[in-house]
Design an enzyme around this catalytic site. Structure first.
Site, PDB file in Angstrom:
ATOM      1  N   SER A  34       0.830  -1.211   0.000  1.00 30.34           N
ATOM      2  CA  SER A  34       0.000   0.000   0.000  1.00 30.34           C
ATOM      3  C   SER A  34       0.866   1.264   0.000  1.00 30.34           C
ATOM      4  CB  SER A  34      -0.959   0.000   1.187  1.00 30.34           C
ATOM      5  OG  SER A  34      -0.252  -0.017   2.406  1.00 30.34           O
ATOM      6  N   CYS A  35       2.038   1.189   0.605  1.00 28.62           N
ATOM      7  CA  CYS A  35       2.945   2.341   0.619  1.00 28.62           C
ATOM      8  C   CYS A  35       3.560   2.560  -0.768  1.00 28.62           C
ATOM      9  CB  CYS A  35       4.041   2.143   1.660  1.00 28.62           C
ATOM     10  SG  CYS A  35       3.399   2.043   3.350  1.00 28.62           S
TER      11      CYS A  35
END
Length: 188
Positions: A68-69
C-alpha cells in the site's frame, strides 16, 4: 448463519468507528492523534525537508516496500505535475526501518529518524500498533495545517483528496492579488 451475521455486523461497526469525515473536509480515524486543521506543523521539520515557506503536502507512510505504501508513493509520483501546477511541493515521510535504498519517484522522500516528527505531532500507529500511521497534511506557506486526511487502507485517497484540496483552495490563495504568477512565468 447467525454467527456470520454477528461477525459481519461487528466488523462493519468497527470500520465505521474508525472512520469519520468532519465538516471541514478532513478525514481522520479514531486511531489518529495527529495535528488538526489550524495547528502549526513543526517548523524545524519543514525547514529540514526544504518546504518551509512553501505550500506543501506532507504524507506519512510506513515502509517503501509495503504494497500500500508503494501504491501511495507511485500515485503521488504520477500526480507531481498536477501538484506543482497547483503550487504545492510534496514530501513523503517514513521511518528509517521502512526506508529502502532505491525508490524511483519524483517527489522528495525523507526519513523521520526514530519517528521524532511522528511523535512530536502525535501520529499513532494503526491496527493495534502493527502499522505506522498513514496521514497526509496540506500545509500553507505560514506552516499551518489546512487539510488532514487519515486512512490506513485507502492510499489512493490520500493523493486524490489532497490534490483536490490544493487545487480548490491553495491555488486560489496564490492568485488572490489578481495576478496569476504561474501564468506569467509559465514556459511557453
Amino acid at each position: 448463519m447467525l454467527f456470520r451475521t454477528a461477525i459481519a455486523v461487528t466488523m462493519a461497526s468497527a470500520a465505521m468507528a474508525f472512520s469519520s469525515t468532519p465538516a471541514n473536509g478532513s478525514s481522520r480515524t479514531a486511531l489518529s492523534m495527529g495535528l488538526k486543521v489550524g495547528d502549526a506543523f513543526p517548523k524545524d521539520a519543514l525547514k529540514k525537508w526544504g518546504v518551509s515557506g512553501k505550500t506543501s503536502v506532507v504524507y506519512f507512510y510506513g515502509a517503501d516496500d509495503a504494497p500500500s505504501c508503494k501504491k501511495e508513493n507511485s500515485l503521488f509520483d504520477a500526480k507531481v505535475g498536477d501538484f506543482k501546477k497547483a503550487g504545492a511541493a510534496i514530501v513523503g515521510v517514513r521511518n528509517g526501518a521502512g526506508a529502502k535504498d532505491a525508490v524511483a519517484v519524483s517527489q522528495k522522500l525523507v526519513i523521520d529518524e526514530a519517528d521524532a516528527v511522528r511523535s512530536e505531532i502525535g501520529i499513532k500507529k494503526d491496527l493495534f500498533g502493527l502499522l505506522g500511521g498513514r496521514e497526509t497534511y496540506v500545509i500553507n506557506k505560514k506552516g499551518d495545517v489546512e487539510f488532514v486526511y487519515n486512512d490506513q487502507f485507502k492510499p489512493e485517497d490520500h493523493v486524490k483528496k489532497s490534490l483536490s484540496y490544493v487545487e480548490a483552495n491553495m491555488s486560489k490563495k496564490s492568485t488572490a492579488s489578481g495576478f496569476d504568477l504561474a501564468a506569467i512565468f509559465a514556459k511557453k
